[in-house]
Design a protein around this motif. Structure first.
Motif, PDB file in Angstrom:
ATOM      1  N   HIS A 152       0.835  -1.207   0.000  1.00  0.00           N
ATOM      2  CA  HIS A 152       0.000   0.000   0.000  1.00  0.00           C
ATOM      3  C   HIS A 152       0.868   1.255   0.000  1.00  0.00           C
ATOM      4  O   HIS A 152       0.612   2.207  -0.755  1.00  0.00           O
ATOM      5  N   LEU A 153       1.905   1.253   0.820  1.00  0.00           N
ATOM      6  CA  LEU A 153       2.809   2.410   0.875  1.00  0.00           C
ATOM      7  C   LEU A 153       3.566   2.580  -0.439  1.00  0.00           C
ATOM      8  O   LEU A 153       3.716   3.705  -0.949  1.00  0.00           O
ATOM      9  N   GLN A 154       4.049   1.485  -1.003  1.00  0.00           N
ATOM     10  CA  GLN A 154       4.801   1.560  -2.250  1.00  0.00           C
ATOM     11  C   GLN A 154       3.929   2.073  -3.392  1.00  0.00           C
ATOM     12  O   GLN A 154       4.389   2.879  -4.222  1.00  0.00           O
ATOM     13  N   HIS A 155       2.668   1.653  -3.423  1.00  0.00           N
ATOM     14  CA  HIS A 155       1.768   2.102  -4.487  1.00  0.00           C
ATOM     15  C   HIS A 155       1.480   3.600  -4.417  1.00  0.00           C
ATOM     16  O   HIS A 155       1.056   4.194  -5.406  1.00  0.00           O
ATOM     17  N   HIS A 156       1.724   4.189  -3.260  1.00  0.00           N
ATOM     18  CA  HIS A 156       1.494   5.624  -3.113  1.00  0.00           C
ATOM     19  C   HIS A 156       2.806   6.400  -3.052  1.00  0.00           C
ATOM     20  O   HIS A 156       2.866   7.505  -2.501  1.00  0.00           O
ATOM     21  N   GLY A 157       3.855   5.814  -3.616  1.00  0.00           N
ATOM     22  CA  GLY A 157       5.094   6.546  -3.844  1.00  0.00           C
ATOM     23  C   GLY A 157       6.097   6.543  -2.721  1.00  0.00           C
ATOM     24  O   GLY A 157       7.103   7.261  -2.794  1.00  0.00           O
ATOM     25  N   HIS A 158       5.906   5.755  -1.695  1.00  0.00           N
ATOM     26  CA  HIS A 158       6.858   5.726  -0.580  1.00  0.00           C
ATOM     27  C   HIS A 158       7.919   4.661  -0.831  1.00  0.00           C
ATOM     28  O   HIS A 158       7.642   3.594  -1.362  1.00  0.00           O
ATOM     29  N   GLY A 159       9.155   4.971  -0.425  1.00  0.00           N
ATOM     30  CA  GLY A 159      10.275   4.064  -0.639  1.00  0.00           C
ATOM     31  C   GLY A 159      10.474   3.101   0.517  1.00  0.00           C
ATOM     32  O   GLY A 159       9.718   3.074   1.490  1.00  0.00           O
ATOM     33  N   LEU A 180      -8.691   4.378   7.427  1.00  0.00           N
ATOM     34  CA  LEU A 180      -9.153   5.724   7.088  1.00  0.00           C
ATOM     35  C   LEU A 180      -8.010   6.732   6.968  1.00  0.00           C
ATOM     36  O   LEU A 180      -8.262   7.909   6.728  1.00  0.00           O
ATOM     37  N   ALA A 181      -6.764   6.285   7.129  1.00  0.00           N
ATOM     38  CA  ALA A 181      -5.623   7.199   7.047  1.00  0.00           C
ATOM     39  C   ALA A 181      -5.417   7.663   5.605  1.00  0.00           C
ATOM     40  O   ALA A 181      -5.536   6.869   4.665  1.00  0.00           O
ATOM     41  N   PRO A 182      -5.113   8.947   5.388  1.00  0.00           N
ATOM     42  CA  PRO A 182      -4.781   9.422   4.035  1.00  0.00           C
ATOM     43  C   PRO A 182      -3.570   8.662   3.488  1.00  0.00           C
ATOM     44  O   PRO A 182      -2.656   8.311   4.238  1.00  0.00           O
ATOM     45  N   ALA A 183      -3.566   8.395   2.201  1.00  0.00           N
ATOM     46  CA  ALA A 183      -2.517   7.580   1.596  1.00  0.00           C
ATOM     47  C   ALA A 183      -1.126   8.162   1.808  1.00  0.00           C
ATOM     48  O   ALA A 183      -0.150   7.425   1.942  1.00  0.00           O
ATOM     49  N   GLY A 184      -1.015   9.483   1.852  1.00  0.00           N
ATOM     50  CA  GLY A 184       0.306  10.088   1.990  1.00  0.00           C
ATOM     51  C   GLY A 184       0.739  10.273   3.423  1.00  0.00           C
ATOM     52  O   GLY A 184       1.871  10.700   3.670  1.00  0.00           O
ATOM     53  N   ALA A 185      -0.122   9.974   4.390  1.00  0.00           N
ATOM     54  CA  ALA A 185       0.186  10.218   5.801  1.00  0.00           C
ATOM     55  C   ALA A 185       0.871   8.998   6.403  1.00  0.00           C
ATOM     56  O   ALA A 185       0.209   8.114   6.959  1.00  0.00           O
ATOM     57  N   GLY A 191      -9.051  -6.582  -5.239  1.00  0.00           N
ATOM     58  CA  GLY A 191     -10.452  -6.554  -5.638  1.00  0.00           C
ATOM     59  C   GLY A 191     -11.238  -5.407  -5.057  1.00  0.00           C
ATOM     60  O   GLY A 191     -12.255  -4.994  -5.620  1.00  0.00           O
ATOM     61  N   ALA A 192     -10.795  -4.892  -3.911  1.00  0.00           N
ATOM     62  CA  ALA A 192     -11.513  -3.778  -3.263  1.00  0.00           C
ATOM     63  C   ALA A 192     -10.519  -2.661  -2.943  1.00  0.00           C
ATOM     64  O   ALA A 192     -10.232  -1.830  -3.791  1.00  0.00           O
ATOM     65  N   SER A 193      -9.979  -2.677  -1.736  1.00  0.00           N
ATOM     66  CA  SER A 193      -9.013  -1.639  -1.355  1.00  0.00           C
ATOM     67  C   SER A 193      -8.352  -2.016  -0.040  1.00  0.00           C
ATOM     68  O   SER A 193      -8.815  -2.902   0.691  1.00  0.00           O
ATOM     69  N   TYR A 194      -7.280  -1.299   0.276  1.00  0.00           N
ATOM     70  CA  TYR A 194      -6.609  -1.475   1.564  1.00  0.00           C
ATOM     71  C   TYR A 194      -7.535  -1.064   2.704  1.00  0.00           C
ATOM     72  O   TYR A 194      -7.533  -1.676   3.776  1.00  0.00           O
ATOM     73  N   THR A 195      -8.349  -0.038   2.462  1.00  0.00           N
ATOM     74  CA  THR A 195      -9.303   0.412   3.478  1.00  0.00           C
ATOM     75  C   THR A 195     -10.281  -0.700   3.837  1.00  0.00           C
ATOM     76  O   THR A 195     -10.564  -0.945   5.021  1.00  0.00           O
TER      77      THR A 195
END
Length: 428
Positions: free
Chosen positions: A275-282, A333-338, A401-405
């Protein structure tokens, strides 16, 4: 034989060899050896958690199967739990735990070879074998409780668990360093942490072989046999000895608590790096989040043990369920970049797991008879491992199929299913 001779033939009761606080002097030596071994094994445990999913994603070319490594080494952990439990029952904790860590080291080395050869079949086999280290790391907690009196069993379990913290927190933060070392040797970067795991598990096995003396389970049996002979000597002639009690309901409750908490924890933890990698985190940010999570799994163990000894395992099991619900809400519910919000959610996830594991383990260690203790504990850990395997395998499917949330919130709801079980049967 005269009465005096008969009395002399009876072993001294356990209380004669134990201080007033109820803790055998050998328990301190046992805990020292276990703590040192857990420091090493914690580093080995963290490798698969931190980069297992990322390595599989690179080698398989898809994120949908990124949860497969967690499932494989969890299934391997289930198989190893049976072997370690039965070997411990037959030959003692030292033999069972040392063999388990040695096999885990071989599996970690196999993952490195699979990455070098870019062999997916070898990767799958090696991850399965690597799971033996995870099973052994968890079964060490039972060894800490073998000699502990009933009112201190939870704290003994927590002492062994908290020792895992140092290695488990250091491991994820060494991802970059071990990756650089691996790259310098022509090994894929993501295989670096598994090289560290091979060394760490091997060191843990060596520590147990050399220092886990006396063997806690074998000594507990000798002490228990002495107590039984003393009790039998005091039974009036012609009266039968009291029958052995069956497995109490507390054992089943403890198993259920550990199964659910493991499934929820593994599912959410497995997909957080992806999830973190998909939102640009290393890998640095991923390492920090997982380090916080692993620290929360083991560092609060003394608090978990104190709460269980003070309030009882059922109350703490209910608290574990509520904490896991909070973890699902925060992470989901955490924002993807947080990154900080995900770290907080994963910290609550680790804390909920710690509360559930200590509470469930205490029920098993307190209520199981010595004649079958290690074997039944190993069988229960099989169920725990299977639950983790199911959570890890399904986690990638749910996220794809759905989401991390959806995954995080679903895990919190599943944890709530424990409340009717642990609060609805409060009888002794």
């Amino acid at each position: 034989m005269t009465d005096a001779a008969a009395s002399a033939a009876i072993p001294a009761p356990r209380s004669a060899a134990i201080p007033a606080d109820g803790v055998p002097p050998e328990q301190r030596k046992v805990l020292t050896a276990l703590v040192l071994a857990q420091v090493f094994s914690g580093a080995g445990l963290a490798a698969g958690i931190t980069v297992g999913a990322l390595l599989a994603q690179d080698m398989l070319g898809t994120a949908g199967l990124a949860g497969l490594p967690s499932a494989l080494f969890t299934i391997g952990s289930a198989a190893a739990a049976v072997v370690v439990g039965r070997l411990s029952q037959r030959s003692g904790r030292r033999a069972g735990l040392a063999v388990g860590y040695a096999v885990g080291a071989a599996g970690a080395l196999g993952v490195v070879l699979a990455a070098v050869a870019d062999s997916v079949p070898l990767l799958f086999i090696a991850l399965f074998v690597y799971g033996a280290g995870t099973a052994t790391n968890l079964q060490a907690r039972y060894a800490g409780a073998d000699l502990a009196p009933p009112h201190r069993k939870a704290r003994a379990v927590s002492t062994v668990l908290v020792a895992t913290t140092l290695g488990a927190v250091a491991g994820p933060n060494l991802v970059t360093v071990t990756g650089s070392v691996a790259a310098a040797w022509g090994i894929p970067r993501l295989a670096g942490p598994f090289g560290l795991a091979a060394l760490a598990y091997g060191a843990a096995a060596l520590v147990l072989v050399l220092l886990l003396r006396p063997d806690p389970l074998l000594l507990a049996r000798r002490l228990g046999a002495a107590d039984e002979q003393v009790a039998a000597a005091g039974t009036p002639a012609g009266l039968p000895a009291p029958p052995a009690a069956g497995l109490p309901a507390g054992v089943r409750v403890g198993a259920a608590v550990m199964v659910v908490t493991q499934a929820v924890m593994v599912a959410v933890m497995t997909m957080t790096p992806v999830h973190l990698q998909h939102h640009g985190h290393g890998t640095a940010a991923i390492g920090v989040v997982i380090a916080v999570h692993v620290a929360a799994m083991y560092l609060p163990s003394p608090l978990s043990g104190w709460l269980v000894d003070r309030n009882g395992p059922r109350v703490v099991s209910a608290l574990a369920a509520l904490t896991l619900l909070g973890a699902g809400l925060v992470a989901g519910l955490a924002p993807a970049g947080a990154v900080w919000a995900l770290a907080l959610g994963l910290a609550l996830l680790g804390l909920g797991w710690s509360l559930g594991l200590v509470a469930g383990t205490t029920l098993l260690s307190r209520d199981l008879p010595l004649r079958s203790r290690a074997r039944v504990q190993g069988n229960v850990d099989v169920l725990v491992a299977i639950a983790g395997a199911g959570g890890g395998a399904l986690s990638g499917v749910v996220v794809a199929g759905a989401s991390y949330t959806t995954l995080a919130l679903g895990g919190g709801v599943l944890a709530l299913c424990l409340l009717p079980l642990v609060l609805g049967r409060r009888g002794h």
